[in-house]
Design a protein around this motif. Structure first.
Motif, mmCIF file in Angstrom:
data_model
loop_
_atom_site.group_PDB
_atom_site.id
_atom_site.type_symbol
_atom_site.label_atom_id
_atom_site.label_comp_id
_atom_site.label_asym_id
_atom_site.label_seq_id
_atom_site.Cartn_x
_atom_site.Cartn_y
_atom_site.Cartn_z
ATOM 1 N N LEU A 248 68.884 -78.571 24.117
ATOM 2 C CA LEU A 248 68.881 -78.603 22.661
ATOM 3 C C LEU A 248 67.525 -79.056 22.121
ATOM 4 C CD1 LEU A 248 72.431 -80.057 22.049
ATOM 5 C CD2 LEU A 248 71.719 -77.677 21.960
ATOM 6 N N ASP A 249 66.460 -78.676 22.822
ATOM 7 C CA ASP A 249 65.116 -79.050 22.392
ATOM 8 C C ASP A 249 64.807 -78.572 20.971
ATOM 9 O OD1 ASP A 249 64.636 -80.305 24.793
ATOM 10 O OD2 ASP A 249 63.600 -78.590 25.682
ATOM 11 N N TYR A 250 65.303 -77.413 20.617
ATOM 12 C CA TYR A 250 65.026 -76.900 19.276
ATOM 13 C C TYR A 250 65.648 -77.794 18.201
ATOM 14 C CZ TYR A 250 69.716 -74.799 19.006
ATOM 15 O OH TYR A 250 71.068 -74.583 18.958
ATOM 16 N N MET A 251 66.818 -78.380 18.497
ATOM 17 C CA MET A 251 67.440 -79.292 17.531
ATOM 18 C C MET A 251 66.689 -80.620 17.477
ATOM 19 S SD MET A 251 71.498 -78.799 17.603
ATOM 20 C CE MET A 251 72.240 -77.395 16.813
ATOM 21 N N ARG A 252 66.203 -81.058 18.622
ATOM 22 C CA ARG A 252 65.389 -82.281 18.627
ATOM 23 C C ARG A 252 64.134 -82.086 17.783
ATOM 24 N NH1 ARG A 252 66.638 -81.773 24.041
ATOM 25 N NH2 ARG A 252 68.396 -83.077 24.616
ATOM 26 N N GLU A 253 63.522 -80.922 17.918
ATOM 27 C CA GLU A 253 62.332 -80.633 17.108
ATOM 28 C C GLU A 253 62.680 -80.637 15.621
ATOM 29 O OE1 GLU A 253 58.919 -77.258 16.273
ATOM 30 O OE2 GLU A 253 60.326 -76.906 17.910
ATOM 31 N N TYR B 170 72.640 -68.609 16.993
ATOM 32 C CA TYR B 170 71.861 -69.548 17.804
ATOM 33 C C TYR B 170 70.811 -68.866 18.679
ATOM 34 C CZ TYR B 170 75.002 -73.045 16.042
ATOM 35 O OH TYR B 170 75.699 -73.865 15.204
ATOM 36 N N PRO B 171 71.158 -67.789 19.384
ATOM 37 C CA PRO B 171 70.099 -67.116 20.146
ATOM 38 C C PRO B 171 68.948 -66.634 19.256
ATOM 39 C CG PRO B 171 72.243 -66.344 20.901
ATOM 40 C CD PRO B 171 72.483 -67.200 19.673
ATOM 41 N N THR B 172 69.274 -66.217 18.050
ATOM 42 C CA THR B 172 68.233 -65.748 17.127
ATOM 43 C C THR B 172 67.316 -66.895 16.717
ATOM 44 O OG1 THR B 172 69.698 -64.010 16.312
ATOM 45 C CG2 THR B 172 67.820 -64.602 14.917
ATOM 46 N N VAL B 173 67.900 -68.018 16.339
ATOM 47 C CA VAL B 173 67.100 -69.182 15.940
ATOM 48 C C VAL B 173 66.230 -69.643 17.106
ATOM 49 C CG1 VAL B 173 67.227 -71.636 15.289
ATOM 50 C CG2 VAL B 173 68.664 -69.954 14.119
ATOM 51 N N LYS B 174 66.832 -69.766 18.280
ATOM 52 C CA LYS B 174 66.082 -70.239 19.442
ATOM 53 C C LYS B 174 64.953 -69.273 19.810
ATOM 54 C CE LYS B 174 68.584 -71.865 22.784
ATOM 55 N NZ LYS B 174 69.676 -72.005 23.761
ATOM 56 N N ARG B 175 65.243 -67.986 19.763
ATOM 57 C CA ARG B 175 64.211 -66.989 20.088
ATOM 58 C C ARG B 175 63.065 -67.074 19.084
ATOM 59 N NH1 ARG B 175 67.422 -62.808 20.416
ATOM 60 N NH2 ARG B 175 67.802 -63.214 22.611
ATOM 61 N N ALA B 176 63.384 -67.199 17.809
ATOM 62 C CA ALA B 176 62.351 -67.248 16.772
ATOM 63 C C ALA B 176 61.489 -68.503 16.889
ATOM 64 C CB ALA B 176 62.998 -67.187 15.384
ATOM 65 N N LEU B 177 62.052 -69.580 17.419
ATOM 66 C CA LEU B 177 61.303 -70.831 17.595
ATOM 67 C C LEU B 177 60.649 -70.940 18.972
ATOM 68 C CD1 LEU B 177 63.693 -73.398 15.871
ATOM 69 C CD2 LEU B 177 61.443 -72.631 15.067
ATOM 70 N N GLY B 178 60.864 -69.969 19.828
ATOM 71 C CA GLY B 178 60.256 -69.994 21.154
ATOM 72 C C GLY B 178 61.044 -70.777 22.184
ATOM 73 N N ASP C 53 72.589 -60.715 23.847
ATOM 74 C CA ASP C 53 71.406 -61.364 23.280
ATOM 75 C C ASP C 53 70.580 -62.077 24.343
ATOM 76 O OD1 ASP C 53 71.560 -60.617 20.620
ATOM 77 O OD2 ASP C 53 72.939 -62.227 20.114
ATOM 78 N N ASP C 54 71.087 -62.142 25.569
ATOM 79 C CA ASP C 54 70.338 -62.644 26.719
ATOM 80 C C ASP C 54 69.872 -64.078 26.553
ATOM 81 O OD1 ASP C 54 69.380 -62.303 29.297
ATOM 82 O OD2 ASP C 54 67.409 -61.686 28.610
ATOM 83 N N CYS C 55 70.769 -64.924 26.070
ATOM 84 C CA CYS C 55 70.427 -66.332 25.931
ATOM 85 C C CYS C 55 71.301 -67.143 26.879
ATOM 86 C CB CYS C 55 70.627 -66.801 24.494
ATOM 87 S SG CYS C 55 70.167 -68.527 24.254
ATOM 88 N N GLY C 56 70.742 -67.482 28.033
ATOM 89 C CA GLY C 56 71.505 -68.182 29.057
ATOM 90 C C GLY C 56 72.063 -69.511 28.602
#
Length: 154
Positions: free
Chosen positions: A1-6, A133-141, A49-52
């Motif tokens: 959940l690194d993206y949420m920590r950021e 969620y895969p979309t948000v994570k992909r857009a944030l790297g 969406d290929d988000c493991g």
């Protein structure tokens, strides 16, 4: 959940919105949609969406509500032929929706005939949110398609 920590560290107001979306996507009592159908359709979409990492979260939640692990493994292995008809159809539908495959229309009609229009309204919402969620994570790297996904308990 690194993206949420950021997001937390940045003081982003988006985090509150994401938490609200998570709350809306939980299964509810009185639902017209069987939990197993929601589980397999959203799993199919997240796989497309290929988000493991997101897929692992889905599998963990599905196990927690009692979805048979061997059926989850069959879907994880892209073997809908090993699933009973409705869950297999739901998984293929999730994949087709994510890929904008025209065969989704026949599957949608079949699912609607089985469960009714109110259930399809719910399913459309769950499919959209599962892909959020895969979309948000992909857009944030932060997308991690190579993550090892396991059905067995971690």
């Amino acid at each position: 959940l690194d993206y949420m920590r950021e997001m937390t560290q940045a003081g982003s107001p988006v985090l509150d919105k994401i938490q609200a979306i998570s709350a809306m996507n939980r299964a509810e009592s009185g639902s017209n949609l069987p939990a197993e159908i929601r589980a397999f359709a959203t799993m199919g979409a997240v796989q497309a969406d290929d988000c493991g990492e997101c897929l692992q979260i889905h599998i963990n939640m599905d196990r927690a509500i009692g979805i048979n692990p061997s059926l989850l493994q069959a879907a994880l292995d892209h073997r809908p032929d090993l699933l009973p008809a409705p869950p297999g159809l739901a998984w293929r539908f999730g994949q087709a929706v994510a890929a904008n495959d025209p065969t989704m229309e026949d599957m949608r009609l079949e699912l609607e005939q089985l469960y009714g229009r109110p259930a399809m309204i719910e399913l459309s919402f769950h499919l959209a949110v599962s892909r959020f969620y895969p979309t948000v994570k992909r857009a944030l790297g932060y997308a991690a398609s190579c993550s090892l996904v396991q059905v067995k308990a971690a």
